[in-house]
Scaffold this active site. Structure first.
Site, PDB file in Angstrom:
ATOM      1  N   GLU A   8       0.840  -1.204   0.000  1.00 40.59           N
ATOM      2  CA  GLU A   8       0.000   0.000   0.000  1.00 40.59           C
ATOM      3  C   GLU A   8       0.873   1.252   0.000  1.00 40.59           C
ATOM      4  O   GLU A   8       1.743   1.427   0.855  1.00 40.59           O
ATOM      5  CB  GLU A   8      -0.960   0.048   1.203  1.00 40.59           C
ATOM      6  CG  GLU A   8      -1.846   1.296   1.082  1.00 40.59           C
ATOM      7  CD  GLU A   8      -2.923   1.449   2.139  1.00 40.59           C
ATOM      8  OE1 GLU A   8      -2.972   0.652   3.085  1.00 40.59           O
ATOM      9  OE2 GLU A   8      -3.710   2.415   2.004  1.00 40.59           O
ATOM     10  N   LYS A  34      -4.791  21.838  -8.007  1.00 36.08           N
ATOM     11  CA  LYS A  34      -4.473  23.013  -8.840  1.00 36.08           C
ATOM     12  C   LYS A  34      -3.709  22.560 -10.074  1.00 36.08           C
ATOM     13  O   LYS A  34      -2.799  21.738  -9.975  1.00 36.08           O
ATOM     14  CB  LYS A  34      -3.590  23.992  -8.059  1.00 36.08           C
ATOM     15  CG  LYS A  34      -4.340  24.760  -7.018  1.00 36.08           C
ATOM     16  CD  LYS A  34      -3.441  25.828  -6.429  1.00 36.08           C
ATOM     17  CE  LYS A  34      -4.127  26.461  -5.229  1.00 36.08           C
ATOM     18  NZ  LYS A  34      -3.202  27.078  -4.299  1.00 36.08           N
ATOM     19  N   ASP A  48      -2.996  12.095  -2.640  1.00 37.68           N
ATOM     20  CA  ASP A  48      -3.148  13.558  -2.657  1.00 37.68           C
ATOM     21  C   ASP A  48      -3.542  13.989  -4.064  1.00 37.68           C
ATOM     22  O   ASP A  48      -2.839  13.682  -5.023  1.00 37.68           O
ATOM     23  CB  ASP A  48      -1.824  14.208  -2.254  1.00 37.68           C
ATOM     24  CG  ASP A  48      -1.403  13.800  -0.846  1.00 37.68           C
ATOM     25  OD1 ASP A  48      -2.146  14.096   0.092  1.00 37.68           O
ATOM     26  OD2 ASP A  48      -0.342  13.158  -0.707  1.00 37.68           O
ATOM     27  N   PHE A  54     -11.309   9.600   4.489  1.00 38.62           N
ATOM     28  CA  PHE A  54     -11.403  10.364   3.249  1.00 38.62           C
ATOM     29  C   PHE A  54     -12.685  10.017   2.507  1.00 38.62           C
ATOM     30  O   PHE A  54     -13.329  10.869   1.915  1.00 38.62           O
ATOM     31  CB  PHE A  54     -10.187  10.107   2.356  1.00 38.62           C
ATOM     32  CG  PHE A  54      -8.980  10.835   2.853  1.00 38.62           C
ATOM     33  CD1 PHE A  54      -8.780  12.164   2.522  1.00 38.62           C
ATOM     34  CD2 PHE A  54      -8.085  10.210   3.680  1.00 38.62           C
ATOM     35  CE1 PHE A  54      -7.686  12.852   2.999  1.00 38.62           C
ATOM     36  CE2 PHE A  54      -6.987  10.891   4.167  1.00 38.62           C
ATOM     37  CZ  PHE A  54      -6.779  12.212   3.834  1.00 38.62           C
ATOM     38  N   GLU A  55     -13.036   8.740   2.578  1.00 34.48           N
ATOM     39  CA  GLU A  55     -14.257   8.326   1.907  1.00 34.48           C
ATOM     40  C   GLU A  55     -15.478   8.899   2.630  1.00 34.48           C
ATOM     41  O   GLU A  55     -16.412   9.385   2.007  1.00 34.48           O
ATOM     42  CB  GLU A  55     -14.330   6.800   1.877  1.00 34.48           C
ATOM     43  CG  GLU A  55     -15.529   6.306   1.111  1.00 34.48           C
ATOM     44  CD  GLU A  55     -15.300   4.920   0.551  1.00 34.48           C
ATOM     45  OE1 GLU A  55     -14.357   4.249   0.984  1.00 34.48           O
ATOM     46  OE2 GLU A  55     -16.077   4.529  -0.319  1.00 34.48           O
ATOM     47  N   GLU A  76       4.713   5.092   3.839  1.00 34.55           N
ATOM     48  CA  GLU A  76       4.120   6.394   4.185  1.00 34.55           C
ATOM     49  C   GLU A  76       5.227   7.321   4.670  1.00 34.55           C
ATOM     50  O   GLU A  76       6.065   6.907   5.475  1.00 34.55           O
ATOM     51  CB  GLU A  76       3.048   6.194   5.278  1.00 34.55           C
ATOM     52  CG  GLU A  76       2.432   7.470   5.831  1.00 34.55           C
ATOM     53  CD  GLU A  76       1.835   8.383   4.757  1.00 34.55           C
ATOM     54  OE1 GLU A  76       0.882   7.982   4.096  1.00 34.55           O
ATOM     55  OE2 GLU A  76       2.345   9.509   4.595  1.00 34.55           O
ATOM     56  N   ASP A 110     -11.629  10.316  -4.326  1.00 35.05           N
ATOM     57  CA  ASP A 110     -12.921  11.000  -4.234  1.00 35.05           C
ATOM     58  C   ASP A 110     -12.882  12.313  -5.028  1.00 35.05           C
ATOM     59  O   ASP A 110     -13.751  13.163  -4.860  1.00 35.05           O
ATOM     60  CB  ASP A 110     -13.320  11.261  -2.771  1.00 35.05           C
ATOM     61  CG  ASP A 110     -12.306  12.099  -2.023  1.00 35.05           C
ATOM     62  OD1 ASP A 110     -11.172  12.264  -2.526  1.00 35.05           O
ATOM     63  OD2 ASP A 110     -12.635  12.588  -0.924  1.00 35.05           O
ATOM     64  N   ASP A 121       9.828   7.740   0.443  1.00 38.80           N
ATOM     65  CA  ASP A 121       9.113   7.891  -0.824  1.00 38.80           C
ATOM     66  C   ASP A 121       8.838   6.529  -1.490  1.00 38.80           C
ATOM     67  O   ASP A 121       9.766   5.755  -1.768  1.00 38.80           O
ATOM     68  CB  ASP A 121       9.990   8.761  -1.747  1.00 38.80           C
ATOM     69  CG  ASP A 121       9.288   9.139  -3.042  1.00 38.80           C
ATOM     70  OD1 ASP A 121       8.236   8.572  -3.345  1.00 38.80           O
ATOM     71  OD2 ASP A 121       9.832  10.014  -3.746  1.00 38.80           O
TER      72      ASP A 121
HETATM   73  C1  LIG Z   1      -4.628  11.978   1.126  1.00 44.40           C
HETATM   74  S1  LIG Z   1      -3.647  10.919   2.069  1.00 44.40           S
HETATM   75  C2  LIG Z   1      -4.543   9.371   2.071  1.00 44.40           C
HETATM   76  C3  LIG Z   1      -4.122   8.448   3.153  1.00 44.40           C
HETATM   77  C4  LIG Z   1      -4.780   7.047   3.168  1.00 44.40           C
HETATM   78  N1  LIG Z   1      -4.479   6.298   1.973  1.00 44.40           N
HETATM   79  C5  LIG Z   1      -6.280   7.135   3.368  1.00 44.40           C
HETATM   80  O1  LIG Z   1      -7.038   6.752   2.476  1.00 44.40           O
HETATM   81  O2  LIG Z   1      -6.689   7.588   4.455  1.00 44.40           O
HETATM   82  C6  LIG Z   1      -2.292  10.569   1.005  1.00 44.40           C
HETATM   83  C7  LIG Z   1      -1.066  10.056   1.756  1.00 44.40           C
HETATM   84  O3  LIG Z   1      -0.066   9.639   0.823  1.00 44.40           O
HETATM   85  C8  LIG Z   1       1.203   9.961   1.376  1.00 44.40           C
HETATM   86  N2  LIG Z   1       2.124  10.020   0.227  1.00 44.40           N
HETATM   87  C9  LIG Z   1       2.035  10.818  -0.861  1.00 44.40           C
HETATM   88  N3  LIG Z   1       3.018  10.567  -1.727  1.00 44.40           N
HETATM   89  C10 LIG Z   1       3.761   9.563  -1.177  1.00 44.40           C
HETATM   90  C11 LIG Z   1       4.931   8.884  -1.601  1.00 44.40           C
HETATM   91  N4  LIG Z   1       5.510   9.167  -2.772  1.00 44.40           N
HETATM   92  N5  LIG Z   1       5.450   7.937  -0.793  1.00 44.40           N
HETATM   93  C12 LIG Z   1       4.856   7.647   0.399  1.00 44.40           C
HETATM   94  N6  LIG Z   1       3.742   8.255   0.852  1.00 44.40           N
HETATM   95  C13 LIG Z   1       3.204   9.218   0.072  1.00 44.40           C
HETATM   96  C14 LIG Z   1       0.985  11.280   2.080  1.00 44.40           C
HETATM   97  O4  LIG Z   1       1.947  11.489   3.086  1.00 44.40           O
HETATM   98  C15 LIG Z   1      -0.427  11.105   2.638  1.00 44.40           C
HETATM   99  O5  LIG Z   1      -0.400  10.609   3.964  1.00 44.40           O
END
Ligand SMILES: C[S@@+](CC[C@H](N)C(=O)[O-])C[C@H]1O[C@@H](n2cnc3c(N)ncnc32)[C@H](O)[C@@H]1O
Length: 241
Positions: free
Chosen positions: A69, A148, A144, A219-220, A94, A180, A121
């Site tokens: 994930e 924009k 994310d 988020f959902e 994460e 979403d 990352d």
């Molecule tokens: C909008 S949140 C959604 C979190 C989770 N999947 C949920 O549905 O609740 C997106 C997450 O992806 C992480 N993220 C974004 N790009 C990433 C990357 N390249 N590697 C690891 N984590 C990443 C961000 O830190 C953030 O916590």
């Protein structure tokens, strides 16, 4: 835990400009539980890029179906899935430290041993640590949206991402994404339809109905409250040729 550049978009003077990333490091204090998760859980479940390419059977001490994930947030979905499927292995990635702590704490509290965690990352992890054709599922839930236009290049779903994930999936393995944001859903569909080596599992070539195996996240719930839809996409790796 690894030493992550707190501001990856702004290299120090004289340093080469870093590649565009799909995240910014957010400051965040850790709760006591999250700190405990890191202190006690990281030595048990933490993985680092310094370990290089993984031998997944050795990491988990068994052969099992494997799910990775990307961006697990606070780890709620991952914890629920890992609890529901102790016969399967999970790798979570994460960059948000409190989220990593929260997941680790959850693993300890629930006595789980089928999850391993990276705190860096996901693109680096896929490139440097995950063997080709080793994963049954890659999950990307509510990434994310970078809504924009000038930030669209930061969206993690891009042609190079589709190709990288395809290489890491076994043939028959599935990339499952959910969002979403209608525009991000369209963007995902466009990128994935143009990517070779995949088959869209949606009967009509667009989105699939919400699958039961995807836990409901905040988020959902937020999306539902705001009257947004949620779009699920599943693309299966197929033999190329
Ligand atoms: C909008 S949140 C959604 C979190 C989770 N999947 C949920 O549905 O609740 C997106 C997450 O992806 C992480 N993220 C974004 N790009 C990433 C990357 N390249 N590697 C690891 N984590 C990443 C961000 O830190 C953030 O916590």
């Amino acid at each position: 835990m690894s030493d992550v550049n707190e501001n990856p978009q702004q290299p120090a003077e004289g340093q080469p400009r870093r590649t565009i990333r799909s995240f910014v490091m957010r400051a965040g204090r850790m709760t006591e539980g999250q700190q405990r998760g890191v202190e006690k859980g990281w030595p048990l479940f933490g993985l680092s890029l310094e370990q290089g390419q993984l031998d997944l059977d050795a990491v988990f001490g068994r052969q099992a179906p494997r799910t990775l994930e990307i961006g697990f947030g606070m780890g709620h979905s991952l914890l629920e899935m890992a609890q529901a499927a102790p016969e399967q292995d999970f790798i979570g990635i994460e960059v948000h430290r409190p989220g990593v702590g929260a997941l680790l704490n959850g693993l300890l509290n629930n006595g789980l041993s089928n999850v391993r965690v990276y705190d860096c990352d996901a693109i680096e992890v896929l490139n440097r640590a995950i063997p080709d054709a080793s994963l049954d599922r890659v999950l990307l839930f509510f990434p994310d949206p970078w809504h924009k236009k000038k930030h669209h290049k930061r969206r993690i779903v891009q042609p190079a991402f589709a190709e990288l994930v395809r290489r890491k999936l076994k043939v028959g393995g599935v990339l499952h994404m959910a969002t979403d944001w209608a525009h991000y859903a369209e963007h995902m569909l466009e990128v994935m339809n143009a990517a070779s080596g995949y088959r869209n599992q949606a009967a009509d070539g667009t989105y699939i109905p919400r699958p039961d195996e995807r836990p409901i996240t905040k988020f959902e719930k937020r999306g539902e409250r705001l009257g947004h839809g949620v779009w699920d996409l599943k693309f299966e790796r197929v033999e190329q040729g």
